[in-house]
Design a protein around this motif. Structure first.
Motif, PDB file in Angstrom:
ATOM      1  N   PRO A   7      -2.381  -2.218  -1.214  1.00 15.23           N
ATOM      2  CA  PRO A   7      -3.254  -1.248  -1.892  1.00 15.23           C
ATOM      3  C   PRO A   7      -4.645  -1.097  -1.251  1.00 15.23           C
ATOM      4  O   PRO A   7      -5.299  -0.090  -1.446  1.00 15.23           O
ATOM      5  N   SER A   8      -5.078  -2.094  -0.501  1.00 14.05           N
ATOM      6  CA  SER A   8      -6.382  -1.993   0.158  1.00 14.05           C
ATOM      7  C   SER A   8      -6.370  -0.975   1.295  1.00 14.05           C
ATOM      8  O   SER A   8      -7.391  -0.375   1.605  1.00 14.05           O
ATOM      9  N   TYR A   9      -5.228  -0.791   1.924  1.00 16.41           N
ATOM     10  CA  TYR A   9      -5.133   0.077   3.100  1.00 16.41           C
ATOM     11  C   TYR A   9      -4.338   1.363   2.861  1.00 16.41           C
ATOM     12  O   TYR A   9      -4.429   2.300   3.629  1.00 16.41           O
ATOM     13  N   TYR A  10      -3.513   1.373   1.818  1.00 14.82           N
ATOM     14  CA  TYR A  10      -2.631   2.512   1.570  1.00 14.82           C
ATOM     15  C   TYR A  10      -2.777   3.022   0.142  1.00 14.82           C
ATOM     16  O   TYR A  10      -3.145   2.278  -0.761  1.00 14.82           O
ATOM     17  N   THR A  11      -2.449   4.275  -0.046  1.00 16.32           N
ATOM     18  CA  THR A  11      -2.346   4.860  -1.382  1.00 16.32           C
ATOM     19  C   THR A  11      -0.933   5.399  -1.548  1.00 16.32           C
ATOM     20  O   THR A  11      -0.258   5.712  -0.564  1.00 16.32           O
ATOM     21  N   TRP A  12      -0.489   5.506  -2.773  1.00 20.10           N
ATOM     22  CA  TRP A  12       0.854   6.018  -3.067  1.00 20.10           C
ATOM     23  C   TRP A  12       0.772   7.516  -3.305  1.00 20.10           C
ATOM     24  O   TRP A  12       0.010   7.987  -4.146  1.00 20.10           O
ATOM     25  N   ASN A  13       1.550   8.273  -2.567  1.00 25.27           N
ATOM     26  CA  ASN A  13       1.636   9.712  -2.751  1.00 25.27           C
ATOM     27  C   ASN A  13       2.880   9.964  -3.598  1.00 25.27           C
ATOM     28  O   ASN A  13       4.009   9.872  -3.099  1.00 25.27           O
ATOM     29  N   SER A  14       2.675  10.270  -4.874  1.00 26.46           N
ATOM     30  CA  SER A  14       3.815  10.427  -5.784  1.00 26.46           C
ATOM     31  C   SER A  14       4.621  11.685  -5.475  1.00 26.46           C
ATOM     32  O   SER A  14       5.813  11.749  -5.761  1.00 26.46           O
ATOM     33  N   LYS A  15       3.994  12.685  -4.884  1.00 33.37           N
ATOM     34  CA  LYS A  15       4.711  13.913  -4.543  1.00 33.37           C
ATOM     35  C   LYS A  15       5.727  13.658  -3.428  1.00 33.37           C
ATOM     36  O   LYS A  15       6.891  14.042  -3.527  1.00 33.37           O
ATOM     37  N   ASN A  16       5.286  12.973  -2.377  1.00 32.76           N
ATOM     38  CA  ASN A  16       6.170  12.667  -1.245  1.00 32.76           C
ATOM     39  C   ASN A  16       6.925  11.351  -1.420  1.00 32.76           C
ATOM     40  O   ASN A  16       7.790  11.017  -0.611  1.00 32.76           O
ATOM     41  N   LYS A  17       6.532  10.588  -2.454  1.00 35.06           N
ATOM     42  CA  LYS A  17       7.112   9.274  -2.716  1.00 35.06           C
ATOM     43  C   LYS A  17       7.033   8.379  -1.471  1.00 35.06           C
ATOM     44  O   LYS A  17       8.027   7.827  -1.008  1.00 35.06           O
ATOM     45  N   SER A  18       5.797   8.260  -0.968  1.00 34.89           N
ATOM     46  CA  SER A  18       5.568   7.418   0.206  1.00 34.89           C
ATOM     47  C   SER A  18       4.130   6.912   0.198  1.00 34.89           C
ATOM     48  O   SER A  18       3.267   7.460  -0.478  1.00 34.89           O
ATOM     49  N   PHE A  19       3.904   5.854   0.964  1.00 30.79           N
ATOM     50  CA  PHE A  19       2.561   5.328   1.120  1.00 30.79           C
ATOM     51  C   PHE A  19       1.864   6.070   2.251  1.00 30.79           C
ATOM     52  O   PHE A  19       2.480   6.404   3.256  1.00 30.79           O
ATOM     53  N   GLU A  20       0.561   6.310   2.080  1.00 35.54           N
ATOM     54  CA  GLU A  20      -0.240   6.953   3.111  1.00 35.54           C
ATOM     55  C   GLU A  20      -1.482   6.117   3.353  1.00 35.54           C
ATOM     56  O   GLU A  20      -2.019   5.503   2.434  1.00 35.54           O
ATOM     57  N   LEU A  21      -1.950   6.113   4.608  1.00 36.03           N
ATOM     58  CA  LEU A  21      -3.172   5.385   4.927  1.00 36.03           C
ATOM     59  C   LEU A  21      -4.342   5.952   4.121  1.00 36.03           C
ATOM     60  O   LEU A  21      -4.404   7.160   3.891  1.00 36.03           O
ATOM     61  N   GLY A  30     -11.593  -3.225  12.586  1.00 33.44           N
ATOM     62  CA  GLY A  30     -12.250  -2.765  13.794  1.00 33.44           C
ATOM     63  C   GLY A  30     -11.709  -1.460  14.353  1.00 33.44           C
ATOM     64  O   GLY A  30     -12.027  -1.073  15.476  1.00 33.44           O
ATOM     65  N   LYS A  31     -10.870  -0.777  13.598  1.00 32.72           N
ATOM     66  CA  LYS A  31     -10.308   0.493  14.052  1.00 32.72           C
ATOM     67  C   LYS A  31     -10.920   1.612  13.212  1.00 32.72           C
ATOM     68  O   LYS A  31     -10.832   1.577  11.988  1.00 32.72           O
ATOM     69  N   PRO A  32     -11.508   2.621  13.864  1.00 33.65           N
ATOM     70  CA  PRO A  32     -12.208   3.658  13.100  1.00 33.65           C
ATOM     71  C   PRO A  32     -11.296   4.553  12.259  1.00 33.65           C
ATOM     72  O   PRO A  32     -11.765   5.211  11.341  1.00 33.65           O
ATOM     73  N   THR A  33      -9.995   4.568  12.527  1.00 33.01           N
ATOM     74  CA  THR A  33      -9.098   5.439  11.768  1.00 33.01           C
ATOM     75  C   THR A  33      -8.412   4.719  10.612  1.00 33.01           C
ATOM     76  O   THR A  33      -7.689   5.333   9.842  1.00 33.01           O
ATOM     77  N   ILE A  34      -8.622   3.406  10.506  1.00 31.26           N
ATOM     78  CA  ILE A  34      -8.007   2.634   9.419  1.00 31.26           C
ATOM     79  C   ILE A  34      -9.101   2.238   8.447  1.00 31.26           C
ATOM     80  O   ILE A  34     -10.093   1.620   8.824  1.00 31.26           O
ATOM     81  N   PHE A  35      -8.911   2.618   7.192  1.00 33.23           N
ATOM     82  CA  PHE A  35      -9.913   2.346   6.170  1.00 33.23           C
ATOM     83  C   PHE A  35      -9.398   1.327   5.165  1.00 33.23           C
ATOM     84  O   PHE A  35      -8.215   1.309   4.831  1.00 33.23           O
ATOM     85  N   LYS A  36     -10.319   0.510   4.713  1.00 33.57           N
ATOM     86  CA  LYS A  36      -9.999  -0.495   3.700  1.00 33.57           C
ATOM     87  C   LYS A  36     -10.907  -0.246   2.502  1.00 33.57           C
ATOM     88  O   LYS A  36     -12.101  -0.004   2.648  1.00 33.57           O
ATOM     89  N   TYR A  37     -10.318  -0.291   1.336  1.00 37.01           N
ATOM     90  CA  TYR A  37     -11.065  -0.049   0.109  1.00 37.01           C
ATOM     91  C   TYR A  37     -10.819  -1.225  -0.822  1.00 37.01           C
ATOM     92  O   TYR A  37      -9.683  -1.685  -0.959  1.00 37.01           O
ATOM     93  N   THR A  38     -11.862  -1.725  -1.435  1.00 39.79           N
ATOM     94  CA  THR A  38     -11.707  -2.820  -2.383  1.00 39.79           C
ATOM     95  C   THR A  38     -11.066  -2.274  -3.644  1.00 39.79           C
ATOM     96  O   THR A  38     -11.657  -1.461  -4.354  1.00 39.79           O
ATOM     97  N   THR A  39      -9.866  -2.700  -3.878  1.00 44.57           N
ATOM     98  CA  THR A  39      -9.123  -2.210  -5.027  1.00 44.57           C
ATOM     99  C   THR A  39      -8.261  -3.332  -5.592  1.00 44.57           C
ATOM    100  O   THR A  39      -7.997  -4.323  -4.904  1.00 44.57           O
ATOM    101  N   ILE A  40      -7.830  -3.171  -6.786  1.00 40.59           N
ATOM    102  CA  ILE A  40      -6.957  -4.148  -7.412  1.00 40.59           C
ATOM    103  C   ILE A  40      -5.557  -3.560  -7.468  1.00 40.59           C
ATOM    104  O   ILE A  40      -5.336  -2.532  -8.093  1.00 40.59           O
ATOM    105  N   GLY A  41      -4.645  -4.203  -6.777  1.00 44.06           N
ATOM    106  CA  GLY A  41      -3.249  -3.779  -6.829  1.00 44.06           C
ATOM    107  C   GLY A  41      -2.559  -4.427  -8.006  1.00 44.06           C
ATOM    108  O   GLY A  41      -3.121  -5.268  -8.699  1.00 44.06           O
ATOM    109  N   ARG A  42      -1.354  -4.051  -8.230  1.00 48.20           N
ATOM    110  CA  ARG A  42      -0.612  -4.567  -9.372  1.00 48.20           C
ATOM    111  C   ARG A  42       0.702  -5.153  -8.891  1.00 48.20           C
ATOM    112  O   ARG A  42       1.464  -4.495  -8.203  1.00 48.20           O
ATOM    113  N   ILE A  43       0.937  -6.398  -9.204  1.00 48.27           N
ATOM    114  CA  ILE A  43       2.236  -7.005  -8.960  1.00 48.27           C
ATOM    115  C   ILE A  43       2.625  -7.678 -10.279  1.00 48.27           C
ATOM    116  O   ILE A  43       1.841  -8.413 -10.873  1.00 48.27           O
TER     117      ILE A  43
END
Length: 133
Positions: A7-21, A30-43
């Protein structure tokens, strides 16, 4: 990446039913195209008496980069039959040596009814990893 880090690096696209960066957040790894967001995932929580589900969940939070159920059960090139055995092969689960020692000590100092009662207590409250051995 561990399952809990997704969940820190991906979001769930419910329309396409896939994870997206992620498209926003801090630049991650260290990669400018990869973003990390502080979030709480659920398991989800799994009761320990649901053995295979419980050990699958434990493997998912300890094995990096799971790509399949077989991958999660694979340790050092060996695909194990159950998640519990794979978890033991990773040395993440205590063995039953302490219960074996306890029973052996009781055999030297206790009568049969006490040994049977001790065995019942170990089975019902201590969750031995391989109770049949």
């Amino acid at each position: 990446m561990l399952y809990t880090e997704v969940p820190s690096y991906y979001t769930w696209n419910s329309k396409n039913k896939s994870f997206e960066l992620r498209k926003q957040g801090k630049s991650g790894d260290g990669k400018p195209t990869i973003f990390k967001y502080t979030t709480i995932g659920r398991i989800y929580t799994i009761q320990p008496n649901k053995h295979e589900f419980f050990f699958l969940r434990l493997l998912l939070v300890n094995v990096p980069g799971p790509t399949s159920f077989d991958y999660v059960r694979t340790v050092s090139g060996t695909i194990y039959d159950t998640y519990r055995i794979a978890f033991q092969a990773l040395s993440l689960l205590e063995n039953d040596q302490q219960w074996d020692n306890c029973i052996n000590d009781a055999c030297e100092t206790s009568i049969l009814s006490q040994i049977c009662a001790l065995f019942g207590i170990i089975l019902s409250t201590c969750s031995p990893s391989v109770p049949t051995e």
